[in-house]
Scaffold this motif. Structure first.
Motif, PDB file in Angstrom:
ATOM      1  N   GLN A 329       8.542   2.972  -3.426  1.00 40.72           N
ATOM      2  CA  GLN A 329       7.665   2.616  -4.528  1.00 40.72           C
ATOM      3  C   GLN A 329       8.092   1.286  -5.131  1.00 40.72           C
ATOM      4  N   LYS A 330       7.112   0.490  -5.526  1.00 45.80           N
ATOM      5  CA  LYS A 330       7.372  -0.791  -6.172  1.00 45.80           C
ATOM      6  C   LYS A 330       6.551  -0.879  -7.443  1.00 45.80           C
ATOM      7  N   ARG A 331       7.207  -1.163  -8.554  1.00 40.95           N
ATOM      8  CA  ARG A 331       6.514  -1.238  -9.837  1.00 40.95           C
ATOM      9  C   ARG A 331       5.696  -2.526  -9.926  1.00 40.95           C
ATOM     10  N   VAL A 332       4.509  -2.418 -10.511  1.00 42.87           N
ATOM     11  CA  VAL A 332       3.636  -3.580 -10.683  1.00 42.87           C
ATOM     12  C   VAL A 332       3.114  -3.613 -12.108  1.00 42.87           C
ATOM     13  N   HIS A 333       2.774  -4.817 -12.563  1.00 43.18           N
ATOM     14  CA  HIS A 333       2.165  -5.009 -13.885  1.00 43.18           C
ATOM     15  C   HIS A 333       0.707  -5.377 -13.650  1.00 43.18           C
ATOM     16  N   LEU A 334      -0.190  -4.525 -14.132  1.00 39.50           N
ATOM     17  CA  LEU A 334      -1.610  -4.678 -13.832  1.00 39.50           C
ATOM     18  C   LEU A 334      -2.309  -5.584 -14.826  1.00 39.50           C
ATOM     19  N   GLY A 335      -3.369  -6.229 -14.321  1.00 31.54           N
ATOM     20  CA  GLY A 335      -4.229  -7.043 -15.152  1.00 31.54           C
ATOM     21  C   GLY A 335      -5.583  -6.388 -15.324  1.00 31.54           C
ATOM     22  N   THR A 336      -6.625  -7.157 -15.163  1.00 28.62           N
ATOM     23  CA  THR A 336      -7.987  -6.689 -15.405  1.00 28.62           C
ATOM     24  C   THR A 336      -8.596  -6.102 -14.135  1.00 28.62           C
ATOM     25  N   ALA A 337      -9.372  -5.031 -14.303  1.00 28.85           N
ATOM     26  CA  ALA A 337     -10.084  -4.435 -13.178  1.00 28.85           C
ATOM     27  C   ALA A 337     -11.295  -5.289 -12.813  1.00 28.85           C
ATOM     28  N   LEU A 338     -11.501  -5.468 -11.520  1.00 26.36           N
ATOM     29  CA  LEU A 338     -12.649  -6.209 -10.998  1.00 26.36           C
ATOM     30  C   LEU A 338     -13.398  -5.302 -10.043  1.00 26.36           C
ATOM     31  N   GLY A 339     -14.306  -4.495 -10.577  1.00 26.93           N
ATOM     32  CA  GLY A 339     -15.019  -3.535  -9.736  1.00 26.93           C
ATOM     33  C   GLY A 339     -14.071  -2.479  -9.214  1.00 26.93           C
ATOM     34  N   THR A 340     -13.965  -2.344  -7.879  1.00 29.24           N
ATOM     35  CA  THR A 340     -13.058  -1.370  -7.266  1.00 29.24           C
ATOM     36  C   THR A 340     -11.666  -1.946  -7.050  1.00 29.24           C
ATOM     37  N   ILE A 342      -8.305  -4.516  -8.619  1.00 28.54           N
ATOM     38  CA  ILE A 342      -7.604  -4.805  -9.862  1.00 28.54           C
ATOM     39  C   ILE A 342      -6.631  -5.946  -9.628  1.00 28.54           C
ATOM     40  N   ILE A 343      -6.466  -6.768 -10.648  1.00 29.44           N
ATOM     41  CA  ILE A 343      -5.536  -7.896 -10.571  1.00 29.44           C
ATOM     42  C   ILE A 343      -4.121  -7.408 -10.850  1.00 29.44           C
ATOM     43  N   VAL A 344      -3.186  -7.870 -10.045  1.00 28.17           N
ATOM     44  CA  VAL A 344      -1.770  -7.573 -10.257  1.00 28.17           C
ATOM     45  C   VAL A 344      -1.107  -8.826 -10.811  1.00 28.17           C
ATOM     46  N   LYS A 345      -0.616  -8.744 -12.040  1.00 28.13           N
ATOM     47  CA  LYS A 345       0.003  -9.907 -12.687  1.00 28.13           C
ATOM     48  C   LYS A 345       1.442 -10.117 -12.226  1.00 28.13           C
ATOM     49  N   GLU A 346       2.157  -9.029 -12.030  1.00 30.37           N
ATOM     50  CA  GLU A 346       3.559  -9.129 -11.623  1.00 30.37           C
ATOM     51  C   GLU A 346       3.884  -8.029 -10.628  1.00 30.37           C
ATOM     52  N   GLY A 347       4.787  -8.324  -9.697  1.00 33.49           N
ATOM     53  CA  GLY A 347       5.276  -7.310  -8.770  1.00 33.49           C
ATOM     54  C   GLY A 347       4.895  -7.546  -7.320  1.00 33.49           C
ATOM     55  N   LEU A 348       3.831  -8.289  -7.075  1.00 27.87           N
ATOM     56  CA  LEU A 348       3.391  -8.555  -5.700  1.00 27.87           C
ATOM     57  C   LEU A 348       3.080 -10.033  -5.535  1.00 27.87           C
ATOM     58  N   LYS A 349       3.185 -10.495  -4.296  1.00 24.22           N
ATOM     59  CA  LYS A 349       2.811 -11.871  -3.966  1.00 24.22           C
ATOM     60  C   LYS A 349       2.039 -11.864  -2.657  1.00 24.22           C
ATOM     61  N   GLU A 350       1.462 -12.985  -2.352  1.00 21.06           N
ATOM     62  CA  GLU A 350       0.646 -13.094  -1.139  1.00 21.06           C
ATOM     63  C   GLU A 350       1.485 -12.769   0.096  1.00 21.06           C
TER      64      GLU A 350
END
Length: 380
Positions: A329-340, A342-350
């Motif tokens: 498991q990896k913790r992420v900080h979520l942003g705004t939902a875009l339909g189905t 969601i934007i991930v602000k922190e925790g993942l990269k391309e």
């Protein structure tokens, strides 16, 4: 003899049962182990970045830019209420009248006292002049001249004191009228005609500005730099960065950022930020609660399917493939939902890989497979 045989038989039976139990417990240990769980079929995808336009949302409260509690500056009885509750008022408009009889009587008395003091001053001036003339011919004692000059100075001071008293009394007479301090909306009157009020204590009413209202909301301290830049740029009123929503309804006018508070709240780690919204139709009222929507655009936003998110105790995680075909498991900080998604602000990269299908059957360290399970043939 029969008793001995019976005892022997029972002892023999107990020994046989115990031996069987020991044999069973000493059997193959593998028979007591849980069978290994089969790998969980999942779908894994690489994280992509994309252009995104979205709104960050913040709980907000509408408040007046200027608000004043009306209190009387003199004591007395209310003799007039000159407005309708909840109406719009103009600066300088008469709102309340307080009984003036006492204060007008005090004014008349102050004027009469001034007249007396001015008459005394005129007499003292004549006496001083007369003694000065006599002194030139040494026809009067120097002490009498000094006394006349002193009496003249006293008379002058008394006239000045009387004039000051008149100004004070005049002020009290003016304070029997309560006027609107600025254009705005007045509330429901807290006193009625005939009510006794006390100077500086009784609250008569409240007036607040209504042509433009403030909207306050709290932002995280890590966003101070972003909002400070918006203040420095001086966003125009026609800019669409800030909008206001009440439930599903969007307020028809956009806002302008005014300021940020002096300091960050150490308890919450947030800072109060203030917007101003025009209110031409008086749709906004002080005390309303809504949602501030801040438009944001990003050319490299990390967007993933919302179904890839799992929640535990208020925190959000994704499953990422690890060594030995196991997930972590990896913790992420979520942003705004875009339909189905969601934007991930922190925790993942391309380029990061995450599980997007089958997470409901996963747990930390679970073995996974990306192979599609073959269909089990139906029994004849």
């Amino acid at each position: 003899m029969n008793r001995i045989n019976m005892f022997f038989d029972k002892s023999t039976q107990f020994s046989i049962i115990a031996a069987l139990f020991l044999l069973s417990s000493c059997g193959d240990k593998k028979a007591g182990q849980m069978p290994a769980l089969p790998p969980v079929p999942v779908t894994i995808e690489a994280v992509q970045v994309t252009d995104a336009s979205y709104h960050d949302e913040y709980p907000a409260t509408v408040t007046a830019l200027d608000v004043v509690e009306l209190r009387p500056q003199v004591s007395g009885f209310i003799t007039g209420v000159h407005f309708s509750d909840g109406s719009r008022v103009r600066k300088g408009q008469l709102l309340y009248s307080i009984d003036t009889q006492l204060y007008e009587a005090n004014y008349d008395q102050a004027v009469a006292n001034l007249n007396v003091q001015e008459a005394n001053l005129a007499k003292a001036q004549k006496d001083a002049n007369r003694f000065q003339e006599l002194a030139k011919n040494d026809a009067v004692a120097k002490q009498l001249v000094d006394n006349a000059d002193a009496a003249l100075e006293v008379a002058k001071k008394q006239v000045e004191a009387s004039k000051a008293n008149i100004k004070g009394v005049q002020t009290n007479v003016r304070y029997t009228k309560v006027y609107a301090p600025f254009d705005g909306t007045i509330g429901i009157s807290l006193v009625k005609k005939g009510a006794a009020v006390t100077a500086g204590q009784t609250i008569l009413n409240t007036v607040s500005t209504d042509n433009q209202l403030a909207v306050d909301f709290n932002v995280d301290q890590k966003d101070i730099y972003y909002f400070s830049n918006l203040i420095q740029k001086g966003k125009a009123n026609n800019d669409s960065t800030f909008t206001l929503a009440f439930g599903g309804d969007i307020y028809p006018h956009t806002g302008k950022i005014l300021l940020m508070d002096r300091a960050v709240d150490p308890q919450t780690g947030t800072i109060k930020t203030r917007l101003a919204f025009p209110n031409p139709k008086n749709l906004l009222r002080s005390g309303m609660t809504g949602t501030v929507r801040v438009l944001s655009t990003s050319s490299k936003a990390v967007v993933i399917p919302y179904k890839a998110i799992s929640e535990q105790l208020g925190e959000f995680f994704v499953y990422v493939p690890g060594d030995s075909s196991k997930v972590t498991q990896k913790r992420v900080h979520l942003g705004t939902a875009l339909g189905t998604n969601i934007i991930v602000k922190e925790g993942l990269k391309e380029g990061d890989k995450i599980v997007v299908e089958g997470i409901q059957n996963l747990r930390e360290g679970a073995v996974y497979t990306t192979e599609v399970p073959s269909a089990t043939p139906a029994k004849k």
